[in-house]
Motif scaffolding. Structure first.
Motif, PDB file in Angstrom:
ATOM      1  N   ALA A  66       0.861  -1.241   0.175  1.00 35.04           N
ATOM      2  CA  ALA A  66       0.074   0.062   0.070  1.00 35.04           C
ATOM      3  C   ALA A  66       0.965   1.206  -0.066  1.00 35.04           C
ATOM      4  N   PHE A  67       0.333   2.313  -0.718  1.00 31.73           N
ATOM      5  CA  PHE A  67       1.323   3.499  -0.928  1.00 31.73           C
ATOM      6  C   PHE A  67       0.153   4.798  -0.611  1.00 31.73           C
ATOM      7  N   ILE A  68       0.743   5.838  -0.596  1.00 32.21           N
ATOM      8  CA  ILE A  68       0.144   7.036  -0.691  1.00 32.21           C
ATOM      9  C   ILE A  68       1.107   8.094  -1.536  1.00 32.21           C
ATOM     10  N   THR A  69       0.441   9.017  -2.283  1.00 29.70           N
ATOM     11  CA  THR A  69       1.359   9.951  -2.880  1.00 29.70           C
ATOM     12  C   THR A  69       1.259  11.275  -2.167  1.00 29.70           C
ATOM     13  N   THR A  70       2.453  11.961  -1.895  1.00 32.53           N
ATOM     14  CA  THR A  70       2.304  13.343  -1.188  1.00 32.53           C
ATOM     15  C   THR A  70       2.249  14.360  -2.177  1.00 32.53           C
ATOM     16  N   ASP A  71       2.015  15.442  -1.751  1.00 33.19           N
ATOM     17  CA  ASP A  71       1.753  16.494  -2.868  1.00 33.19           C
ATOM     18  C   ASP A  71       3.138  16.875  -3.502  1.00 33.19           C
ATOM     19  N   ASP A  72       4.104  16.440  -3.113  1.00 30.11           N
ATOM     20  CA  ASP A  72       5.301  16.676  -4.081  1.00 30.11           C
ATOM     21  C   ASP A  72       5.802  15.282  -4.901  1.00 30.11           C
ATOM     22  N   GLY A  73       4.598  14.514  -4.912  1.00 27.05           N
ATOM     23  CA  GLY A  73       4.971  13.162  -5.918  1.00 27.05           C
ATOM     24  C   GLY A  73       5.448  11.909  -5.547  1.00 27.05           C
ATOM     25  N   THR A  74       5.941  12.117  -4.060  1.00 30.57           N
ATOM     26  CA  THR A  74       6.795  10.904  -3.475  1.00 30.57           C
ATOM     27  C   THR A  74       5.819  10.121  -2.809  1.00 30.57           C
ATOM     28  N   THR A  75       5.985   8.898  -3.220  1.00 32.86           N
ATOM     29  CA  THR A  75       5.257   7.670  -2.690  1.00 32.86           C
ATOM     30  C   THR A  75       5.854   7.275  -1.609  1.00 32.86           C
ATOM     31  N   ILE A  76       4.992   7.035  -0.467  1.00 33.11           N
ATOM     32  CA  ILE A  76       5.069   6.411   0.817  1.00 33.11           C
ATOM     33  C   ILE A  76       4.388   5.174   1.355  1.00 33.11           C
ATOM     34  N   PHE A  77       5.389   4.189   1.475  1.00 33.08           N
ATOM     35  CA  PHE A  77       4.892   2.845   1.740  1.00 33.08           C
ATOM     36  C   PHE A  77       4.224   2.978   3.106  1.00 33.08           C
ATOM     37  N   TYR A  78       2.925   1.994   3.244  1.00 32.15           N
ATOM     38  CA  TYR A  78       2.563   2.057   4.681  1.00 32.15           C
ATOM     39  C   TYR A  78       2.019   0.619   4.789  1.00 32.15           C
ATOM     40  N   GLN A  97      -5.138  10.985   4.338  1.00 34.74           N
ATOM     41  CA  GLN A  97      -5.762  10.033   3.128  1.00 34.74           C
ATOM     42  C   GLN A  97      -6.464   8.962   3.603  1.00 34.74           C
ATOM     43  N   LEU A  98      -5.851   8.597   4.851  1.00 35.08           N
ATOM     44  CA  LEU A  98      -6.591   7.585   5.375  1.00 35.08           C
ATOM     45  C   LEU A  98      -7.685   7.872   6.311  1.00 35.08           C
ATOM     46  N   ASP A  99      -8.054   9.100   6.300  1.00 41.21           N
ATOM     47  CA  ASP A  99      -8.863   9.810   7.310  1.00 41.21           C
ATOM     48  C   ASP A  99      -8.900   9.205   8.667  1.00 41.21           C
ATOM     49  N   LEU A 100      -7.614   9.238   9.302  1.00 38.89           N
ATOM     50  CA  LEU A 100      -7.389   8.646  10.583  1.00 38.89           C
ATOM     51  C   LEU A 100      -7.945   9.601  11.635  1.00 38.89           C
ATOM     52  N   ARG A 101      -8.685   9.350  12.725  1.00 40.95           N
ATOM     53  CA  ARG A 101      -9.149  10.193  13.767  1.00 40.95           C
ATOM     54  C   ARG A 101      -8.761   9.340  15.213  1.00 40.95           C
ATOM     55  N   ASP A 102      -8.843  10.047  16.318  1.00 43.81           N
ATOM     56  CA  ASP A 102      -8.728   9.632  17.519  1.00 43.81           C
ATOM     57  C   ASP A 102      -7.318   8.697  17.738  1.00 43.81           C
ATOM     58  N   ILE A 103      -6.143   9.115  17.029  1.00 38.53           N
ATOM     59  CA  ILE A 103      -4.849   8.374  16.889  1.00 38.53           C
ATOM     60  C   ILE A 103      -4.284   8.304  18.035  1.00 38.53           C
ATOM     61  N   ILE A 104      -3.664   7.137  18.374  1.00 36.83           N
ATOM     62  CA  ILE A 104      -2.505   7.049  19.317  1.00 36.83           C
ATOM     63  C   ILE A 104      -1.362   7.035  18.603  1.00 36.83           C
ATOM     64  N   LEU A 105      -0.422   8.246  18.826  1.00 39.35           N
ATOM     65  CA  LEU A 105       0.638   8.290  17.923  1.00 39.35           C
ATOM     66  C   LEU A 105       1.719   7.652  18.805  1.00 39.35           C
ATOM     67  N   VAL A 106       2.576   6.861  18.127  1.00 42.14           N
ATOM     68  CA  VAL A 106       3.681   5.992  18.967  1.00 42.14           C
ATOM     69  C   VAL A 106       4.935   6.389  18.113  1.00 42.14           C
ATOM     70  N   ASP A 113       4.513  14.572   5.499  1.00 43.88           N
ATOM     71  CA  ASP A 113       4.202  13.281   4.931  1.00 43.88           C
ATOM     72  C   ASP A 113       3.263  12.430   5.718  1.00 43.88           C
ATOM     73  N   LEU A 114       3.677  12.657   7.017  1.00 44.97           N
ATOM     74  CA  LEU A 114       2.655  11.998   7.968  1.00 44.97           C
ATOM     75  C   LEU A 114       1.301  12.427   7.787  1.00 44.97           C
ATOM     76  N   ALA A 115       1.264  13.834   8.005  1.00 44.95           N
ATOM     77  CA  ALA A 115      -0.105  14.478   7.843  1.00 44.95           C
ATOM     78  C   ALA A 115      -0.835  13.879   6.581  1.00 44.95           C
ATOM     79  N   SER A 116      -0.081  13.737   5.491  1.00 40.17           N
ATOM     80  CA  SER A 116      -0.737  13.477   4.065  1.00 40.17           C
ATOM     81  C   SER A 116      -1.197  11.908   4.409  1.00 40.17           C
ATOM     82  N   LEU A 117      -0.560  10.719   5.004  1.00 35.54           N
ATOM     83  CA  LEU A 117      -0.942   9.671   5.403  1.00 35.54           C
ATOM     84  C   LEU A 117      -2.377   9.669   6.236  1.00 35.54           C
ATOM     85  N   ILE A 118      -2.093  10.515   7.421  1.00 35.86           N
ATOM     86  CA  ILE A 118      -3.154  10.846   8.242  1.00 35.86           C
ATOM     87  C   ILE A 118      -4.490  11.160   7.445  1.00 35.86           C
TER      88      ILE A 118
END
Length: 281
Positions: free
Chosen positions: A2-14, A83-92, A76-81
């Motif tokens: 699975a990947f997202i693409t950030t606004d500068d065109g970089t693909t981030i694996f997750y 694009q996945l529409d994550l809420r009530d997150i526990i960040l580690v 990039d982390l914000a883009s992941l959050i």
């Protein structure tokens, strides 16, 4: 894959598994999301949705020439959050990942964040300055740069010993853990990993720490040879009102592996604790 693409065109694996309240993991240098596998399985088995990404320049994400700095990592982390529409997150976040999640809060706030856990984390500032005499001399980080540039394969093999405290008398050494550290490091790109050294050593995360307004747990080993506790958790914890600090006596930097069961239990206990009690603590 699975990947997202950030606004500068970089693909981030997750990785994204399970269901329930999301727990989002941010890894240390020079590792990848795989460093969190045991925690992802454990928390997933206890009813949480678990997500971990490879920072740009690391693991399976793009080996971008530009953008290997903490502002971009946090975005990039914000883009992941988003694009996945994550809420009530526990960040580690572990090590550099602790800086990443702190900087995310500094730039994007805590609207989507429920709790935070910083493990062997680099905030507030690792490098020694006149205002930060507890930090490490810049020569230490110049040595890391040189070792990484000259022969990063051998440097990562050697670094795994103090990273996990395997150089201490009586330590039980896992060659498997060392090989995993080396493999994850070698998956990333040299340019991004070199750039990242500045980000974990010379970036001041104080502003981000002061913006944290959710229940926060610091976990740090008092024998951390990579991110010494005196310049890290002992200074960062007081900057976050109501935060909790757990010190692992004799704990190494890579305590998520060397003290996996204890760490997993502490993480689960904090994740399931009543938020109002945590804030009042």
């Amino acid at each position: 894959m699975a990947f997202i693409t950030t606004d500068d065109g970089t693909t981030i694996f997750y990785k994204d598994h399970g269901s329930g309240q999301p727990v989002l993991f941010s890894h240390g240098w020079p590792l990848s999301a795989d460093a969190w596998d045991a925690q992802m399985v454990f928390m997933g088995q206890h009813g949480f949705r678990v997500i971990a990404h490879d920072r740009r320049g690391h693991g399976r994400s793009d080996q971008a020439w530009d953008g290997n700095h903490m502002d971009r990592y946090a975005d990039d982390l914000a883009s992941l959050i988003d694009q996945l529409d994550l809420r009530d997150i526990i960040l580690v976040g572990h090590s550099t990942g602790g800086g990443e999640i702190t900087h995310y809060v500094g730039r994007h706030g805590t609207d989507r964040v429920a709790k935070m856990v910083l493990v062997g984390a680099v905030p507030p500032l690792m490098a020694k300055t006149d205002a930060n005499p507890e930090g490490l001399p810049i020569d230490v980080f110049d040595g890391i740069r040189k070792g990484t540039f000259d022969d990063r394969s051998q440097f990562y093999r050697d670094l795994s010993l103090p990273f996990y405290g395997y150089n201490r008398d009586g330590a039980t050494i896992s060659e498997g853990v060392r090989e995993s550290f080396w493999l994850q490091g070698m998956m990333g790109g040299l340019k991004g990993q070199l750039d990242c050294i500045h980000e974990f050593s010379e970036v001041d995360y104080t502003t981000g720490l002061r913006r944290i307004d959710v229940p926060t747990l610091f976990i740090h080993g008092d024998d951390d040879q990579i991110v010494p506790i005196g310049a890290a958790a002992l200074k960062a914890h007081p900057l976050v009102p109501g935060s909790e600090l757990k010190i692992y006596q004799g704990g190494a930097h890579g305590l998520t592996a060397t003290e996996q069961d204890r760490f997993n239990a502490d993480l689960l206990a904090f994740a399931t604790a009543d938020i109002r009690q945590a804030v009042a603590a």
